[in-house]
Motif scaffolding. Sequence first.
Motif, mmCIF file in Angstrom:
data_model
loop_
_atom_site.group_PDB
_atom_site.id
_atom_site.type_symbol
_atom_site.label_atom_id
_atom_site.label_comp_id
_atom_site.label_asym_id
_atom_site.label_seq_id
_atom_site.Cartn_x
_atom_site.Cartn_y
_atom_site.Cartn_z
ATOM 1 N N GLN A 38 -8.897 30.103 16.428
ATOM 2 C CA GLN A 38 -7.530 30.244 15.888
ATOM 3 C C GLN A 38 -6.553 29.292 16.579
ATOM 4 O OE1 GLN A 38 -6.792 31.838 13.203
ATOM 5 N NE2 GLN A 38 -8.880 32.625 13.045
ATOM 6 N N GLU A 39 -6.883 28.871 17.808
ATOM 7 C CA GLU A 39 -5.982 28.025 18.591
ATOM 8 C C GLU A 39 -6.242 26.533 18.374
ATOM 9 O OE1 GLU A 39 -3.840 29.793 19.989
ATOM 10 O OE2 GLU A 39 -4.835 31.745 20.098
ATOM 11 N N ALA A 40 -7.204 26.189 17.500
ATOM 12 C CA ALA A 40 -7.578 24.776 17.330
ATOM 13 C C ALA A 40 -6.421 23.959 16.766
ATOM 14 C CB ALA A 40 -8.794 24.668 16.405
ATOM 15 N N LEU A 41 -6.140 22.812 17.415
ATOM 16 C CA LEU A 41 -5.105 21.899 16.924
ATOM 17 C C LEU A 41 -5.639 21.145 15.713
ATOM 18 C CD1 LEU A 41 -3.830 20.291 20.235
ATOM 19 C CD2 LEU A 41 -2.524 21.759 18.717
ATOM 20 N N ASP A 42 -4.841 21.034 14.669
ATOM 21 C CA ASP A 42 -5.289 20.395 13.435
ATOM 22 C C ASP A 42 -4.900 18.917 13.439
ATOM 23 O OD1 ASP A 42 -5.924 19.693 10.822
ATOM 24 O OD2 ASP A 42 -5.550 21.736 10.124
ATOM 25 N N PRO A 43 -5.895 17.990 13.524
ATOM 26 C CA PRO A 43 -5.547 16.566 13.611
ATOM 27 C C PRO A 43 -5.095 15.944 12.287
ATOM 28 C CG PRO A 43 -7.926 16.817 13.580
ATOM 29 C CD PRO A 43 -7.355 18.197 13.596
ATOM 30 N N LEU A 44 -5.379 16.597 11.156
ATOM 31 C CA LEU A 44 -5.028 15.979 9.866
ATOM 32 C C LEU A 44 -3.545 16.196 9.553
ATOM 33 C CD1 LEU A 44 -7.968 16.753 7.387
ATOM 34 C CD2 LEU A 44 -7.721 14.889 9.009
ATOM 35 N N PRO A 45 -2.819 15.138 9.174
ATOM 36 C CA PRO A 45 -1.434 15.328 8.729
ATOM 37 C C PRO A 45 -1.398 16.316 7.556
ATOM 38 C CG PRO A 45 -1.955 12.992 8.976
ATOM 39 C CD PRO A 45 -3.244 13.735 9.121
ATOM 40 N N PRO A 46 -0.417 17.256 7.552
ATOM 41 C CA PRO A 46 -0.378 18.291 6.502
ATOM 42 C C PRO A 46 -0.403 17.708 5.081
ATOM 43 C CG PRO A 46 1.238 18.762 8.217
ATOM 44 C CD PRO A 46 0.660 17.424 8.536
ATOM 45 N N THR A 47 0.286 16.592 4.873
ATOM 46 C CA THR A 47 0.315 16.018 3.504
ATOM 47 C C THR A 47 -1.084 15.589 3.078
ATOM 48 O OG1 THR A 47 0.935 13.929 4.549
ATOM 49 C CG2 THR A 47 2.710 15.211 3.551
#
Length: 742
Positions: A186-195
């Motif tokens: 649940q704490e994983a940082l998401d590297p993909l830009p939201p768009t």
Amino acid sequence: MDLVHALQEPLKNALGQATAKVMAEHLGLHTVGDLLHHYPRKYAERGELTRLADLPLDEHVTVVAQVATARVLRFNGGSGQRLEVTITDGSGQLQLVFFGRGIHKPHKDLLPGTRAMFAGKVGVFNRKTQLAHPAYQLLHGDGEAGSAAEAVDSWAGALIPLYPATAKLESWKIAKSVDAVLPSAQEALDPLPPTLREGRGLIPLPEALLKIHRPRSKADIAAARDRLKWDEAFVLQIALARRRFADAQLPAVARRPSPDGLLAAFDAKLPFELTDGQRRVSKEIFDDLATEHPMHRLLQGEVGSGKTMVALRAMLAVVDAGGQAAMLAPTEVLAQQHHRSITEMMGELAEGGLLGGAEHGTKVTLLTGSMGTPARRQALLDLATGEAGVVIGTHALIEDKVQFHDLGLVVVDEQHRFGVEQRDALRGKGKQPPHLLVMTATPIPRTVAMTVFGDLETSVLDQLPAGRSPISTHVVPAQDKPHFLARAWERVREEVENGHQAYVVCPRIGDTDDETAEPKKKSGKKKPADAAEEGGDKRPPLAVLDVADELTHGPLRGLEVEVLHGRMQPDDKDAVMRRFAAGETHVLVATTVIEVGVNVPNATAMVIMDADRFGVSQLHQLRGRVGRGSAPGLCLLVTDAPEASPARARLGAVAATLDGFELSRIDLEQRREGDVLGQAQSGVRSSLRMLAVIDDEEVIAAAREEATAVVSRDPDLEHLPELRTALDALLDAEREQYLDKG
């Protein structure tokens, strides 16, 4: 909880010291994040059994199967006993063996009809595949699986994740460890830009990690894989896009050949026409050389497609424009070969400043580590004064004391042999960054080139020059059909009687210092005949010195046989190659030192001993040493591998096609991705755990496009801190060589 540190927590904190130590030593996993990115390699379904017929030899596997039979056998006059269990999946059978006191528990547990997970290393005994002493976990409500309620919960209708495992840590133990750390996902940082993520319909990273490890359906697995593939492709392409962007900002001297200079004089004296491919690729290179930022181009093509000619014309164009060109070769044999062939091709144009040299000529200088002091001093002087326009050398070119007058172009032959530091050290010798041309004779599928060499523009030479002869390749199963091997030596004699020559290639040298030789056993006792039952060792690979001796006194008696290997003195190596090139030696018994660049058109036959010990691309490279003249080439792949083994299938693939690009796809499908991306060389696990560079061509191409757009807008990723963190993880200190070891 600190977002960054949730996945960076050491595994010993989460799992305990003992488990963490095994994971670090055997799987290269150190943090919670590492474990969460250790994905299942496949999933077993209740009622679905794996294909036992397709198990790879010598690999650690986990299978889900059903016990068909179990029996205890006695040997050594009744004093020894072993349990043989046959398991089945409907398509094939696999034998399990347990010895001595270790038979009691499995004899009680593994009754006919029982389903279980089994883990062990696949071996062969009496030509049957087997697992010796496999670990196992029963798939019902007793034994190691715990209570019936737990078993129903864990296995009934569920997809069972099967993890890449080791003998020290079975798949189901890894699964339990994953369960312990899964809440951290649940704490994983998401590297993909939201768009990007929303535009491509990809699920968030925490959800993807949950679904890849504990899927409720096949749709969960598909959604997770789609997302995780994008992470790997995108972060890698960002790294490559930033390198391309940085290189494009560097200044370089534009190098344009003069219309009536050295290149024109060279072209005018060529005794043959360049192929259409050579002309097209030369134009791409000349266009790059004419720009004011450094060229970064990968030139790849089949063995014998004329890459050296294209590279030489680029070097001459740079000399025309007042600069110097250096070619970096991986071995002294190859550097000397290049120096000899380039000097011969150029003729009087290679004698600039000498009596009888051409008006437009230049000096072609060789620099290697083993040169005598006077010759080396003169070579260094020629480089520093600019007298030598063309320089060919080994790693010796990289040394601090080597100075160039005006280095304009670096040509690196066989890129995969050089690391980033070596390449950059040579490039650093220019007053401004020189142009760079990287050559490889190992054909690389487009997707791999895009993934590994994504910072280089790619040119492909895919047609052979006129006059090259076809090569026929055959597998010689020495163990199954010894008379085939006898016939192979007869064929070598026939080639020699017809005025030609042959190579015999062996995997190792065989002298006392041979590092690849098996270590001597401490005990002088002979291994018992039944040692194979417990996974006995294969014999050591065949050696040059032993094979040469056997051939000289046996099937090739009376022929002139010489040896060539990497530990010979450079002068001795050169002398052997000169005698072979002159036709004085009939048969050259060598290691893979002849793999690249060696050009003896009269050599028509090659016998590769223990061919199953070489990779597909390497076999293709070696084979390219024959059929270089007008007579057809013959390549014989000698092996002891059993007929049904993956090794034999690999050799069959090499024998079936001369298309290097097709073979490189086969090679890639059969090897782990990490080998291709160079991680085996740097000792670091590949960062590609989900992406398959052959199958995921569309993802890689789309990720490259997106990454290029992101980097052009925000080169330092100031507005994308999560992506920056992911990039730093990919390019940490250990992995800084990652991108340059294709």
